[in-house]
Scaffold this motif. Structure first.
Motif, PDB file in Angstrom:
ATOM      1  N   TYR A  51      -4.784  -0.334  -5.384  1.00 56.13           N
ATOM      2  CA  TYR A  51      -5.525  -1.509  -4.906  1.00 56.13           C
ATOM      3  C   TYR A  51      -7.003  -1.182  -4.650  1.00 56.13           C
ATOM      4  O   TYR A  51      -7.436  -1.099  -3.510  1.00 56.13           O
ATOM      5  CB  TYR A  51      -4.876  -2.040  -3.622  1.00 56.13           C
ATOM      6  N   ALA A  79      -4.459   2.712   0.194  1.00 56.68           N
ATOM      7  CA  ALA A  79      -4.459   1.644  -0.801  1.00 56.68           C
ATOM      8  C   ALA A  79      -5.344   1.968  -1.998  1.00 56.68           C
ATOM      9  O   ALA A  79      -5.094   1.508  -3.112  1.00 56.68           O
ATOM     10  CB  ALA A  79      -4.935   0.343  -0.156  1.00 56.68           C
ATOM     11  N   PHE A  85       0.833  -1.202   0.000  1.00 53.36           N
ATOM     12  CA  PHE A  85       0.000   0.000   0.000  1.00 53.36           C
ATOM     13  C   PHE A  85       0.873   1.259   0.000  1.00 53.36           C
ATOM     14  O   PHE A  85       0.560   2.243  -0.667  1.00 53.36           O
ATOM     15  CB  PHE A  85      -0.908   0.026   1.229  1.00 53.36           C
ATOM     16  N   CYS A  98     -10.203  -5.927  -3.047  1.00 52.58           N
ATOM     17  CA  CYS A  98      -9.516  -6.923  -2.222  1.00 52.58           C
ATOM     18  C   CYS A  98     -10.426  -8.112  -1.975  1.00 52.58           C
ATOM     19  O   CYS A  98     -11.653  -7.996  -2.044  1.00 52.58           O
ATOM     20  CB  CYS A  98      -9.034  -6.332  -0.897  1.00 52.58           C
TER      21      CYS A  98
END
Length: 278
Positions: free
Chosen positions: A213, A247, A206, A216
């Protein structure tokens, strides 16, 4: 103090308190997920047997979002109508390397029909991950496919397992993929079980790749490193979610690959995630 002075003073105090509260940051422990999803690979056998009944049960549990792992021979138009009727969305779907190579246009059109925001490469089979040159070729393909996706208003992403974090020829394949793919064209879906299983640090990634990102997989790990229902394992999801802004996390999909009772896993994991505060 007369009644008028008392009320005036009380009003001033209340106003002062309201301003103080408004200007104070909300404690981290107050935060919670406003949308919870599930990767339908968790209930793949149920989806193959009866997709309609399975999605109805997923909606009744309380899930807001689903991530597809194949359409199980159903037309995207039919699945989209079903999702709309149930009031759930499918922001993401997993696709295969072979599909990216040979059927890119159809994958992207199906995503448009389904309302997917993301198409995610979900797996590299062993013949496709033996050398770093394999990963360099994958990075080139991901960039090309990512360009096609962007032109259609879809974002491409890559989903990890443990092997991308294992040293190969002196380098982690995940580091190569992150370095050799365009950060705007290729986002990442971090599987929190597999990165933990590999002994890598999600916070390191991150920090090194902020905003990379958006997705997840919320998959838990038991003390013996086997998969577990969310909340029955050792992963500190609240701590990870608290780093979500750095992130870039937007979508959280519960998953367990090997559940002996997938619907019970779906229900227990939803209950655990819905109670998380971070």
């Amino acid at each position: 103090m007369n009644r008028r002075d008392f009320l005036a003073g009380s009003g001033l105090a209340a106003t002062s308190l309201a301003v103080t509260l408004a200007c104070s940051p909300i404690p981290e422990a107050q935060r919670r997920l406003d949308r919870i999803g599930i990767q339908l690979y968790t209930v793949r056998e149920q989806m193959a047997a009866d997709a309609t009944a399975t999605l109805e049960r997923i909606a009744r549990i309380g899930y807001d979002e689903v991530e597809f792992a194949g359409y199980h021979d159903h037309a995207p138009q039919r699945l989209r109508r079903l999702l709309d009727d149930l009031g759930i969305s499918a922001p993401s779907a997993h696709i295969s390397l072979d599909g990216m190579r040979s059927n890119a246009a159809q994958l992207i059109e199906d995503a448009r029909i389904m309302g997917h925001e993301y198409l995610v490469l979900g797996w590299l089979a062993p013949p496709d991950r033996e050398t770093l040159d394999h990963y360099r070729r994958h990075a080139e393909l991901c960039n090309r496919f990512g360009e096609q996706c962007r032109a259609a208003g879809v974002q491409f992403a890559y989903h990890n397992h443990e092997f991308e974090f294992e040293t190969l020829e002196g380098e982690r394949p995940m580091d190569l993929l992150l370095a050799e793919t365009d950060a705007d064209l290729v986002k990442m879906e971090l599987d929190l079980y597999w990165i933990s299983y590999a002994g890598a640090d999600p916070f390191e990634y991150f920090s090194r790749h902020p905003g990379r990102y958006p997705l997840c997989h919320v998959k838990d790990m038991a003390a013996d490193r086997r998969m577990a229902d969310v909340g029955a394992g050792t992963i500190d999801f609240a701590k990870i979610f608290a780093a979500g802004d750095r992130a870039g996390l937007e979508h959280y999909f519960v998953e367990r690959d090997d559940s002996p009772d997938p619907m019970s896993t779906a229900a227990a994991s939803y209950a655990a995630v819905s109670k998380l505060r971070f």
